[in-house]
Design a protein around this motif. Structure first.
Motif, PDB file in Angstrom:
ATOM      1  N   GLN A   1       0.854  -1.189   0.000  1.00 38.26           N
ATOM      2  CA  GLN A   1       0.000   0.000   0.000  1.00 38.26           C
ATOM      3  C   GLN A   1       0.891   1.241   0.000  1.00 38.26           C
ATOM      4  O   GLN A   1       2.001   1.206   0.503  1.00 38.26           O
ATOM      5  CB  GLN A   1      -0.899   0.000   1.231  1.00 38.26           C
ATOM      6  N   VAL A   2       0.377   2.314  -0.579  1.00 37.75           N
ATOM      7  CA  VAL A   2       1.136   3.552  -0.645  1.00 37.75           C
ATOM      8  C   VAL A   2       0.582   4.561   0.357  1.00 37.75           C
ATOM      9  O   VAL A   2      -0.575   4.501   0.765  1.00 37.75           O
ATOM     10  CB  VAL A   2       1.095   4.151  -2.067  1.00 37.75           C
ATOM     11  N   GLN A   3       1.439   5.499   0.734  1.00 39.27           N
ATOM     12  CA  GLN A   3       1.043   6.652   1.535  1.00 39.27           C
ATOM     13  C   GLN A   3       1.243   7.898   0.675  1.00 39.27           C
ATOM     14  O   GLN A   3       2.199   7.972  -0.090  1.00 39.27           O
ATOM     15  CB  GLN A   3       1.877   6.744   2.809  1.00 39.27           C
ATOM     16  N   LEU A   4       0.363   8.884   0.830  1.00 39.26           N
ATOM     17  CA  LEU A   4       0.330  10.040  -0.066  1.00 39.26           C
ATOM     18  C   LEU A   4       0.432  11.340   0.714  1.00 39.26           C
ATOM     19  O   LEU A   4      -0.220  11.490   1.758  1.00 39.26           O
ATOM     20  CB  LEU A   4      -0.966  10.038  -0.875  1.00 39.26           C
ATOM     21  N   VAL A   5       1.221  12.279   0.184  1.00 33.84           N
ATOM     22  CA  VAL A   5       1.350  13.601   0.793  1.00 33.84           C
ATOM     23  C   VAL A   5       1.254  14.645  -0.314  1.00 33.84           C
ATOM     24  O   VAL A   5       2.087  14.666  -1.227  1.00 33.84           O
ATOM     25  CB  VAL A   5       2.686  13.757   1.542  1.00 33.84           C
ATOM     26  N   GLU A   6       0.255  15.531  -0.217  1.00 28.19           N
ATOM     27  CA  GLU A   6       0.074  16.584  -1.213  1.00 28.19           C
ATOM     28  C   GLU A   6       0.791  17.861  -0.792  1.00 28.19           C
ATOM     29  O   GLU A   6       1.023  18.104   0.401  1.00 28.19           O
ATOM     30  CB  GLU A   6      -1.420  16.923  -1.402  1.00 28.19           C
ATOM     31  N   SER A   7       1.103  18.683  -1.791  1.00 24.76           N
ATOM     32  CA  SER A   7       1.657  20.004  -1.548  1.00 24.76           C
ATOM     33  C   SER A   7       1.352  20.880  -2.756  1.00 24.76           C
ATOM     34  O   SER A   7       0.929  20.382  -3.804  1.00 24.76           O
ATOM     35  CB  SER A   7       3.162  19.938  -1.301  1.00 24.76           C
ATOM     36  N   GLY A   8       1.583  22.194  -2.594  1.00 28.50           N
ATOM     37  CA  GLY A   8       1.454  23.096  -3.727  1.00 28.50           C
ATOM     38  C   GLY A   8       0.234  23.986  -3.727  1.00 28.50           C
ATOM     39  O   GLY A   8       0.084  24.836  -4.608  1.00 28.50           O
ATOM     40  N   SER A  25       4.831   7.166  -1.121  1.00 25.19           N
ATOM     41  CA  SER A  25       5.841   6.253  -0.590  1.00 25.19           C
ATOM     42  C   SER A  25       5.309   4.841  -0.708  1.00 25.19           C
ATOM     43  O   SER A  25       4.115   4.609  -0.629  1.00 25.19           O
ATOM     44  CB  SER A  25       6.157   6.584   0.867  1.00 25.19           C
ATOM     45  N   GLY A  26       6.219   3.892  -0.890  1.00 23.48           N
ATOM     46  CA  GLY A  26       5.804   2.511  -1.084  1.00 23.48           C
ATOM     47  C   GLY A  26       6.329   1.995  -2.406  1.00 23.48           C
ATOM     48  O   GLY A  26       6.316   2.700  -3.412  1.00 23.48           O
ATOM     49  N   ARG A  27       6.764   0.767  -2.400  1.00 22.93           N
ATOM     50  CA  ARG A  27       7.425   0.226  -3.577  1.00 22.93           C
ATOM     51  C   ARG A  27       6.466  -0.136  -4.698  1.00 22.93           C
ATOM     52  O   ARG A  27       6.897  -0.398  -5.807  1.00 22.93           O
ATOM     53  CB  ARG A  27       8.229  -1.007  -3.179  1.00 22.93           C
ATOM     54  N   THR A  28       5.144  -0.154  -4.427  1.00 16.01           N
ATOM     55  CA  THR A  28       4.190  -0.601  -5.428  1.00 16.01           C
ATOM     56  C   THR A  28       3.448   0.550  -6.080  1.00 16.01           C
ATOM     57  O   THR A  28       2.375   0.352  -6.645  1.00 16.01           O
ATOM     58  CB  THR A  28       3.167  -1.551  -4.782  1.00 16.01           C
ATOM     59  N   PHE A  29       4.006   1.755  -6.034  1.00 19.04           N
ATOM     60  CA  PHE A  29       3.335   2.941  -6.568  1.00 19.04           C
ATOM     61  C   PHE A  29       2.886   2.719  -8.003  1.00 19.04           C
ATOM     62  O   PHE A  29       1.789   3.101  -8.382  1.00 19.04           O
ATOM     63  CB  PHE A  29       4.265   4.142  -6.478  1.00 19.04           C
ATOM     64  N   SER A  30       3.718   2.108  -8.830  1.00 16.90           N
ATOM     65  CA  SER A  30       3.415   1.949 -10.246  1.00 16.90           C
ATOM     66  C   SER A  30       2.253   0.986 -10.503  1.00 16.90           C
ATOM     67  O   SER A  30       1.762   0.898 -11.626  1.00 16.90           O
ATOM     68  CB  SER A  30       4.653   1.488 -11.010  1.00 16.90           C
ATOM     69  N   ASP A  31       1.797   0.283  -9.488  1.00 14.70           N
ATOM     70  CA  ASP A  31       0.645  -0.608  -9.636  1.00 14.70           C
ATOM     71  C   ASP A  31      -0.683   0.156  -9.572  1.00 14.70           C
ATOM     72  O   ASP A  31      -1.717  -0.376  -9.962  1.00 14.70           O
ATOM     73  CB  ASP A  31       0.626  -1.664  -8.537  1.00 14.70           C
ATOM     74  N   THR A  91     -12.011  26.780  -6.101  1.00 18.13           N
ATOM     75  CA  THR A  91     -11.607  26.840  -4.701  1.00 18.13           C
ATOM     76  C   THR A  91     -12.088  25.609  -3.949  1.00 18.13           C
ATOM     77  O   THR A  91     -13.283  25.286  -3.975  1.00 18.13           O
ATOM     78  CB  THR A  91     -12.168  28.110  -4.041  1.00 18.13           C
ATOM     79  N   ALA A  92     -11.153  24.908  -3.307  1.00 16.88           N
ATOM     80  CA  ALA A  92     -11.483  23.669  -2.602  1.00 16.88           C
ATOM     81  C   ALA A  92     -10.218  23.121  -1.939  1.00 16.88           C
ATOM     82  O   ALA A  92      -9.119  23.597  -2.219  1.00 16.88           O
ATOM     83  CB  ALA A  92     -12.032  22.616  -3.570  1.00 16.88           C
ATOM     84  N   VAL A  93     -10.410  22.133  -1.092  1.00 14.81           N
ATOM     85  CA  VAL A  93      -9.292  21.312  -0.640  1.00 14.81           C
ATOM     86  C   VAL A  93      -9.115  20.203  -1.670  1.00 14.81           C
ATOM     87  O   VAL A  93     -10.077  19.507  -2.010  1.00 14.81           O
ATOM     88  CB  VAL A  93      -9.540  20.723   0.753  1.00 14.81           C
ATOM     89  N   TYR A  94      -7.911  20.071  -2.173  1.00 15.80           N
ATOM     90  CA  TYR A  94      -7.601  19.074  -3.191  1.00 15.80           C
ATOM     91  C   TYR A  94      -6.888  17.891  -2.547  1.00 15.80           C
ATOM     92  O   TYR A  94      -5.944  18.071  -1.774  1.00 15.80           O
ATOM     93  CB  TYR A  94      -6.736  19.687  -4.292  1.00 15.80           C
ATOM     94  N   TYR A  95      -7.353  16.694  -2.905  1.00 13.47           N
ATOM     95  CA  TYR A  95      -6.822  15.462  -2.348  1.00 13.47           C
ATOM     96  C   TYR A  95      -6.275  14.569  -3.452  1.00 13.47           C
ATOM     97  O   TYR A  95      -6.871  14.452  -4.526  1.00 13.47           O
ATOM     98  CB  TYR A  95      -7.909  14.691  -1.612  1.00 13.47           C
ATOM     99  N   CYS A  96      -5.199  13.916  -3.144  1.00 10.87           N
ATOM    100  CA  CYS A  96      -4.639  12.877  -3.993  1.00 10.87           C
ATOM    101  C   CYS A  96      -5.161  11.528  -3.487  1.00 10.87           C
ATOM    102  O   CYS A  96      -5.302  11.343  -2.266  1.00 10.87           O
ATOM    103  CB  CYS A  96      -3.118  12.952  -3.891  1.00 10.87           C
ATOM    104  N   ALA A  97      -5.441  10.614  -4.395  1.00  6.26           N
ATOM    105  CA  ALA A  97      -5.939   9.296  -4.006  1.00  6.26           C
ATOM    106  C   ALA A  97      -5.367   8.235  -4.927  1.00  6.26           C
ATOM    107  O   ALA A  97      -4.953   8.528  -6.053  1.00  6.26           O
ATOM    108  CB  ALA A  97      -7.459   9.258  -4.047  1.00  6.26           C
ATOM    109  N   ALA A  98      -5.380   7.004  -4.432  1.00  3.77           N
ATOM    110  CA  ALA A  98      -4.836   5.888  -5.199  1.00  3.77           C
ATOM    111  C   ALA A  98      -5.749   4.689  -5.087  1.00  3.77           C
ATOM    112  O   ALA A  98      -6.376   4.458  -4.048  1.00  3.77           O
ATOM    113  CB  ALA A  98      -3.440   5.530  -4.692  1.00  3.77           C
TER     114      ALA A  98
END
Length: 125
Positions: A1-8, A25-31, A91-98
């Motif tokens: 499983q991956v962990q995600l951190v947004e910025s910008g 983070s996590g070795r399986t990101f490309s999956d 205008t919003a809070v933007y989230y990254c998801a996988a």
């Protein structure tokens, strides 16, 4: 499983641009298919953009087509959302998801389990 951190995120005038980043983070990101979502005050979280694991296909909600671009780099474990011609309604809070399934990522936001903490985008008129 991956962990995600947004910025910008930040404050920008209408018509301006921002580039959001999502570090995984996590070795399986490309999956994973990766996506961006947003939640405005008083509204439900909504899909914005998604990209397949290979980066070969991208998908956008109609309101951002032609203005936003999603991209990824599987070596750097990064996903970006380039946002141009910003409008106050962005205008919003933007989230990254996988998710391992692109269909689940785009169609069933309520079933997603891997999220970043969010980054606030404010577009002034």
């Amino acid at each position: 499983q991956v962990q995600l951190v947004e910025s910008g995120g930040g404050l920008v005038q209408a018509g301006g641009s921002l580039r959001l980043s999502c570090a995984a983070s996590g070795r399986t990101f490309s999956d994973y298919a990766m996506g961006w979502f947003r939640q405005a005050p008083g509204k439900e979280r909504e899909f914005v953009a998604a990209i397949m694991w290979s980066g070969g296909s991208t998908y956008y909600t109609d309101s951002v087509k032609g203005r936003f671009t999603i991209s990824r780099n599987n070596v750097k474990n990064m996903v970006w959302l380039q946002m141009n011609s910003l409008k106050p309604e962005d205008t919003a809070v933007y989230y990254c998801a996988a998710d391992l399934s692109l269909f689940v990522l785009i169609r069933t936001v309520e079933n997603l389990e891997i999220w970043g903490q969010g980054t606030l985008v404010t577009v002034s008129s």
